[in-house]
Design an enzyme around this catalytic site. Structure first.
Site, PDB file in Angstrom:
ATOM      1  N   VAL A  21      22.029  56.400  58.702  1.00 10.99           N
ATOM      2  CA  VAL A  21      20.651  56.082  59.089  1.00 10.99           C
ATOM      3  C   VAL A  21      19.852  56.158  57.788  1.00 10.99           C
ATOM      4  O   VAL A  21      19.537  57.247  57.312  1.00 10.99           O
ATOM      5  CB  VAL A  21      20.107  57.064  60.139  1.00 10.99           C
ATOM      6  N   PRO A  22      19.589  55.015  57.159  1.00  7.72           N
ATOM      7  CA  PRO A  22      19.223  54.980  55.733  1.00  7.72           C
ATOM      8  C   PRO A  22      17.781  55.343  55.424  1.00  7.72           C
ATOM      9  O   PRO A  22      16.968  54.499  55.034  1.00  7.72           O
ATOM     10  CB  PRO A  22      19.517  53.525  55.357  1.00  7.72           C
ATOM     11  N   CYS A  23      17.448  56.625  55.530  1.00  7.25           N
ATOM     12  CA  CYS A  23      16.100  57.062  55.170  1.00  7.25           C
ATOM     13  C   CYS A  23      15.849  56.905  53.670  1.00  7.25           C
ATOM     14  O   CYS A  23      14.692  56.939  53.230  1.00  7.25           O
ATOM     15  CB  CYS A  23      15.854  58.499  55.614  1.00  7.25           C
ATOM     16  N   HIS A  24      16.907  56.707  52.872  1.00 10.25           N
ATOM     17  CA  HIS A  24      16.714  56.480  51.430  1.00 10.25           C
ATOM     18  C   HIS A  24      16.071  55.118  51.159  1.00 10.25           C
ATOM     19  O   HIS A  24      15.590  54.875  50.049  1.00 10.25           O
ATOM     20  CB  HIS A  24      18.051  56.592  50.687  1.00 10.25           C
TER      21      HIS A  24
END
Length: 204
Positions: free
Chosen positions: A142-145
């Site tokens: 889950v790409p919060c970056h």
């Protein structure tokens, strides 16, 4: 003393655990089949945010197509999308709305906090989006970056900003392009010192 059992999401009986080594650290993955519950950065062998004790940890030869194998392929540059089901541990309704919103950001792209807030139907919740991203239990998958400031600044990443830069560079989007400007957005904006020095002096 008996070991603690892993907490599991609703509808999941047990969780397997696997440690995936990468250029930015070792990540412990809690999963069941294609369902992934958490991705936890390990520092010196100690979990930072996930369950504290497990019965057995896989460290190599992960099951084919499993979340840890997919994460390993991502770091090897062999995978751009994760074919997993999200089985979040905890989180409020708003948190999960944000996490699912983050999951929609494709590889090699980014969104601002405000953009994510608008996409989930809460345009004034940009700051709250940042808080939910900080609580994301499944980073990278889950790409919060891929979440950045309105001015393209890299802010608020729980795994460390240097890791955020590494991940964005790994995906070919760092350094980030500057925000687009338009006459409407510039209207009424105060000039910077550098811009002021470039402006011609008025003739008296």
């Amino acid at each position: 003393m008996p070991r603690k059992k892993l907490p599991v999401p609703e509808g999941v009986d047990t969780l397997s655990t696997a440690d995936v080594r990468s250029p930015i650290g070792t990540f412990r993955v809690g999963y069941d089949g294609k369902r992934v519950a958490y991705v936890d950065l390990m520092e010196h062998g100690i979990e930072r945010s996930g369950p504290s004790e497990v019965d057995e940890v896989q460290r190599s030869r992960f099951p084919h197509g499993s979340p840890p194998e997919q994460l390993q392929e991502y770091f090897q540059g062999k995978r751009h999308e994760f074919a997993v089901e999200l089985a979040f541990l905890g989180g409020s309704g708003f948190d999960r709305k944000v996490w699912y919103g983050l999951h929609q950001i494709p590889f090699g792209n980014f969104r601002t906090y405000g953009e994510v807030a608008r996409r989930i139907g809460q345009p004034r919740a940009a700051r709250a989006v940042g808080g939910a991203a900080h609580r994301n239990p499944i980073p990278i998958i889950v790409p919060c970056h891929r979440l950045v400031g309105q001015d393209r600044s890299l802010t608020g990443f729980g795994l460390g900003l240097w890791r955020k830069r590494w991940l964005l560079k790994h995906e070919g989007i760092y350094p980030l392009p500057p925000p687009a400007r338009s006459s409407d957005s510039d209207r009424g904006r105060q000039a910077t010192l550098e811009e002021s020095l470039r402006q011609p002096k008025a003739r008296g």
